[in-house]
Scaffold this active site. Structure first.
Site, PDB file in Angstrom:
ATOM      1  N   ILE A   1      29.198  50.018   7.857  1.00 49.81           N
ATOM      2  CA  ILE A   1      30.319  50.746   7.794  1.00 49.81           C
ATOM      3  C   ILE A   1      31.297  50.440   8.955  1.00 49.81           C
ATOM      4  O   ILE A   1      32.532  50.567   8.547  1.00 49.81           O
ATOM      5  CB  ILE A   1      29.804  52.245   7.956  1.00 49.81           C
ATOM      6  CG1 ILE A   1      28.592  52.538   7.142  1.00 49.81           C
ATOM      7  CG2 ILE A   1      30.842  53.182   7.745  1.00 49.81           C
ATOM      8  CD1 ILE A   1      27.900  53.873   7.203  1.00 49.81           C
TER       9      ILE A   1
ATOM     10  N   ASN B   1      14.388  55.771  11.321  1.00 52.93           N
ATOM     11  CA  ASN B   1      14.305  55.355  12.624  1.00 52.93           C
ATOM     12  C   ASN B   1      14.240  56.631  13.580  1.00 52.93           C
ATOM     13  O   ASN B   1      14.419  57.860  12.790  1.00 52.93           O
ATOM     14  CB  ASN B   1      15.674  54.656  13.231  1.00 52.93           C
ATOM     15  CG  ASN B   1      16.981  55.212  12.885  1.00 52.93           C
ATOM     16  OD1 ASN B   1      17.108  56.406  13.645  1.00 52.93           O
ATOM     17  ND2 ASN B   1      17.656  54.799  11.983  1.00 52.93           N
TER      18      ASN B   1
ATOM     19  N   ASP C   1      19.890  49.245   8.796  1.00 49.10           N
ATOM     20  CA  ASP C   1      20.285  48.149   8.502  1.00 49.10           C
ATOM     21  C   ASP C   1      19.963  47.618   7.014  1.00 49.10           C
ATOM     22  O   ASP C   1      20.619  47.044   6.474  1.00 49.10           O
ATOM     23  CB  ASP C   1      19.840  47.069   9.638  1.00 49.10           C
ATOM     24  CG  ASP C   1      20.559  47.397  10.920  1.00 49.10           C
ATOM     25  OD1 ASP C   1      21.822  47.755  10.949  1.00 49.10           O
ATOM     26  OD2 ASP C   1      20.001  47.050  11.883  1.00 49.10           O
TER      27      ASP C   1
END
Ligand code: C5P
Length: 404
Positions: free
Chosen positions: A309, A211, A280
């Protein structure tokens, strides 16, 4: 809070080391951070740099003579010692360090060092053999005993061709230390763990899913926490940023690696801040060979979920507020509702939400506009700020929650 250096008087002692040319830029940088800079140029310093350079850059008179007739009625060493909020000696030569350690008052800089009540910070820079000589090391240890803060020189190639410790630190390292003089030490004795940057989820040896996270917000949080006295662990994905100084940095690539590092390290941590943009999903399988266009028959990439997490930490924490869990959520719509949902679902204490639709906030840029939501249902909207300032505001809030 504006810059911690706003309107602070920094007296910069420049002494006889070849690194003197580098601090000309530091004067500009200090001014950009809002400080007023007055330079004392030692005899040795003046062999390397002209007073004119520092006068032009600082916009102030450059002092080089204890017994100057001009403005003698003001007694330069006492005036400078009184007006100073920080005496920064950079580069600090072996000679200037020896003079200060001996308490000699035989030039303007060593006299101001004796006369001032302000904090004193030294950046030793010299040939590594001179730096490592027991005489210099003893002098440095003595100055540390007096409460002087000494920034360790960097290790590398010297101007003379030797290799070793003795190089002037990079500006961002010195800046962090200078800031720590002026920010509250409200994280002293606390351990914090911060995650930053993106994760890379490999598809084959050359391709990965990721990302647009630059890591800037997480690195700003790590630097700010370190300035405020915390023991900082930074678990970072791949970024183009220099690792913050004074921080234990652990570099990872994938979400699973970040998970492993965080889970192995969070025991005994007071605050966990998850500023990382964790992927993700990851590809179902990773090819050991580069995938060929010709061998790819389907247009479908199968994915599997990465562990969450923060969710794991939230579950383990149960009903207590320790360690304090701080999440970040970058949202493109309904950001407050989404932030509240994530705060609840991940069992967080504080959620920092930002709307990524603006061009001046979110990924890649140096500024951010965030809203902080906490478990008490309090909402605090911050204006557009630098990421550095945003980081301090997040810590202000986290400290308040931490102190109950
Ligand atoms: O991706 P999401 O919007 O759910 O992220 C919200 C928070 O959860 C962030 O602080 C992020 O670092 C954390 N997170 C995580 N592990 C994941 C995904 C997100 O810790 N796999």
């Amino acid at each position: 809070m504006s810059s911690p250096l706003a309107d602070k008087n920094i007296v910069l002692g420049v002494t006889g080391s070849i690194a003197a040319y580098k601090v000309a830029d530091w004067v500009r940088a200090l001014k950009r951070d809002g400080a007023r800079v007055t330079v004392i140029l030692s005899k040795g310093g003046a062999r390397f740099m002209s007073p004119l350079t520092f006068a032009a850059l600082s916009g102030n008179h450059v002092y080089d003579d204890m017994f100057a007739i001009t403005a003698a009625e003001k007694i330069p060493h006492i005036e400078l010692a009184k007006q100073c909020d920080l005496l920064l000696v950079a580069p600090a030569s072996a000679g200037s360090i020896a003079r200060m350690a001996q308490g000699l008052a035989d030039d303007l800089l060593s006299t101001v060092a004796l006369a001032t009540e302000a904090p004193v910070m030294l950046c030793p820079a010299m040939n590594s053999k001179m730096y490592l000589h027991p005489a210099t090391q003893t002098n440095i240890a003595r100055l540390e005993e007096y409460g002087y803060k000494v920034i360790k020189p960097e290790v590398g190639a010297m101007a003379c061709g030797d290799e070793g410790p003795g190089r002037l630190p990079e500006w961002h390292v010195a800046r962090n230390a200078i800031f720590s003089t002026f920010v509250p030490q409200d994280l002293a004795g606390r351990s914090v763990l911060i995650t930053a940057g993106p994760t890379w989820e490999p598809l084959d040896p050359v391709r990965f899913l990721s990302n647009r996270s630059s890591g800037k917000m997480g690195y700003a949080l790590a630097a700010a926490a370190s300035q405020r006295g915390a023991k900082v662990t930074l678990v970072t994905g791949p970024t183009a940023l220099p690792l913050p100084s004074g921080v234990n940095s652990i570099q990872i690539t994938t979400a699973q690696e970040m998970y492993d590092e965080v889970i192995n390290r969070y025991e005994g941590i007071d605050v966990v801040v998850k500023a990382a943009a964790v992927s993700d999903f990851r590809p179902d399988s990773q090819s050991t060979q580069k995938l060929k266009k010709s061998s790819t028959t389907a247009n479908t990439l199968t994915l599997q979920a990465n562990p969450d997490i923060l969710h794991t930490l939230g579950e383990r924490k149960g009903k207590c507020h320790y360690p304090l869990l701080v999440g970040f959520a970058a949202e493109s719509e309904n950001h407050i509702e989404e932030g509240r949902r994530k705060l609840r679902e991940k069992n967080l204490d504080l959620m920092v939400v930002n709307d990524i639709t603006g061009t001046d906030c979110g990924f890649g840029v140096d500024t951010n506009r965030v809203t902080m939501l906490d478990y008490n249902d309090t909402t605090e909207e911050l204006p557009l700020l630098s990421k550095e300032e945003t980081a301090h505001r997040v810590w202000d809030r986290a400290v308040r929650l931490l102190n109950g």
